[in-house]
Design an enzyme around this catalytic site. Structure first.
Site, mmCIF file in Angstrom:
data_model
loop_
_atom_site.group_PDB
_atom_site.id
_atom_site.type_symbol
_atom_site.label_atom_id
_atom_site.label_comp_id
_atom_site.label_asym_id
_atom_site.label_seq_id
_atom_site.Cartn_x
_atom_site.Cartn_y
_atom_site.Cartn_z
ATOM 1 N N LYS A 175 0.806 -1.227 0.000
ATOM 2 C CA LYS A 175 0.000 0.000 0.000
ATOM 3 C C LYS A 175 0.833 1.268 0.000
ATOM 4 C CE LYS A 175 -3.968 -1.849 -0.274
ATOM 5 N NZ LYS A 175 -4.894 -1.530 -1.348
HETATM 6 C C1 LIG Z 1 -2.770 -7.497 3.112
HETATM 7 C C2 LIG Z 1 -3.444 -7.100 1.837
HETATM 8 N N1 LIG Z 1 -3.466 -7.955 0.836
HETATM 9 C C3 LIG Z 1 -4.090 -7.670 -0.321
HETATM 10 C C4 LIG Z 1 -4.735 -6.488 -0.520
HETATM 11 C C5 LIG Z 1 -5.436 -6.226 -1.820
HETATM 12 O O1 LIG Z 1 -4.822 -5.277 -2.637
HETATM 13 P P1 LIG Z 1 -5.659 -4.250 -3.477
HETATM 14 O O2 LIG Z 1 -6.365 -3.338 -2.512
HETATM 15 O O3 LIG Z 1 -4.665 -3.522 -4.305
HETATM 16 O O4 LIG Z 1 -6.658 -5.011 -4.279
HETATM 17 C C6 LIG Z 1 -4.734 -5.576 0.506
HETATM 18 C C7 LIG Z 1 -5.468 -4.334 0.379
HETATM 19 O O5 LIG Z 1 -5.836 -3.699 1.329
HETATM 20 C C8 LIG Z 1 -4.067 -5.874 1.713
HETATM 21 O O6 LIG Z 1 -4.037 -5.010 2.745
#
Ligand SMILES: Cc1ncc(COP(=O)(O)O)c(C=O)c1O
Length: 310
Positions: free
Chosen positions: A54
């Protein structure tokens, strides 16, 4: 637009910080899974400011908002998040001295609350029963009550989210695999990682197969992922991108946390393990290929999950 000295200063600070965002290593999975002719790689996304994937969208959301004047010096960044985005905003906010307010479901883990407090974020707790969907509503309401006080970052609807991956993650993967990537696999949360990375990879090589992953049920333990049939679908989601969608079982992912720790020396999070489970399903179904996924964060913030496994 005429820039004030304060805005210019913010832009300079952001430019200095940019070298701590992205450019993560690509890790070859060789012992937790192996099949002749097929390679699996994962990007170690925790090796960035704030400790997760993020960092990329949070940084670009802030940078774009400062550039466009949507985020003015003196205003607070406001958003809803149950975890990594909030921590990324808070870390970047601390580094450039922008106040950060996060609407956070009250059942978020203690580790997350502690991290946010440590970075000096202001937390608005929302109901444990409403998940991040309700936290989004509260953030929107706060913004409409005090539009001058806040810049509402809206990670679920902000185009800068997927664009961060379009401009960084995808190019890194293509370069690191010397253009040999055949499949990209990633789970859906805000959907920014999958959408942005996939869009650019498809431009770089239209033959690349794009596989999106979701939890196999509404109730699941894959923190950060959304079960789109039952959750609010993020505005930035584009259902036409994926060549294939796969469902992942939480326990299948948890088994891989153990395996990857003991065979690869990496302590990964539930969603990282779930991405690997998806990559393995794809590997099982092909004879030859280079599969790339991301490990969004490591297991540091998941003490409860680790305790239940070991
Ligand atoms: C630990 C974790 N994995 C996967 C994701 C998914 O990514 P995206 O929000 O880019 O779809 C997030 C999103 O908050 C996350 O915090």
């Amino acid at each position: 637009m005429l820039l004030t000295a304060e805005t210019q200063d913010l832009q300079e600070q952001l430019s200095t910080l940019s070298s701590f965002i992205g450019n993560t290593p690509l890790f070859p999975i060789t012992r937790a899974y192996s099949k002749p002719g097929v390679k699996i790689y994962a990007k170690l996304e925790w090796q960035q400011l704030g400790g997760s994937v993020k960092a990329r969208p949070a940084f670009r959301i802030i940078q774009d908002a400062v550039k466009s004047g949507q985020l003015q010096p003196g205003q607070s960044l406001l958003d809803a998040s149950s975890g990594n985005t909030a921590i990324a905003y808070a870390a970047i906010g601390a580094a450039i001295q922008i106040p950060v307010t996060i609407c956070l479901p009250e059942n978020a883990s203690e580790e997350r609350k502690t991290l946010l407090k440590a970075f000096g974020a202001n937390i608005v707790y929302t109901s444990r029963f409403g998940s991040t969907d309700e936290a989004q509503e509260i953030a929107k309401q706060l913004y409409s009550d005090y539009p001058d006080r806040y810049f509402y970052a809206d990670q679920y609807g902000n185009q800068s989210n997927w664009q961060a991956h379009y401009h960084t993650t995808a190019n890194e993967i293509f370069r690191q695999t010397k253009g040999e990537i055949t499949h990209f696999v990633a789970g859906l949360g805000t959907t920014g990682t999958f959408t942005g990375t996939s869009r650019k990879l498809k431009e770089l090589n239209p033959e690349i197969e794009l596989i999106s992953l979701q939890p196999d049920a509404a109730m699941h333990g894959l923190e950060g992922w959304k079960h789109l049939e039952t959750a609010r679908v993020p505005k930035i989601y584009d259902a036409t991108i994926a060549n294939q969608n796969l469902a992942i079982d939480t326990y299948e992912a948890f088994d891989l946390i153990q395996k990857v720790a003991q065979k690869e020396g990496l302590l990964i999070s539930p969603s990282a393990a779930a991405n690997l489970a998806g990559a393995i399903k794809v590997a099982d179904s092909i004879e030859e290929g280079v599969i790339v996924t991301v490990f969004p964060d490591n297991a540091e913030k998941y003490a409860e999950v680790l305790k239940s496994l070991f």
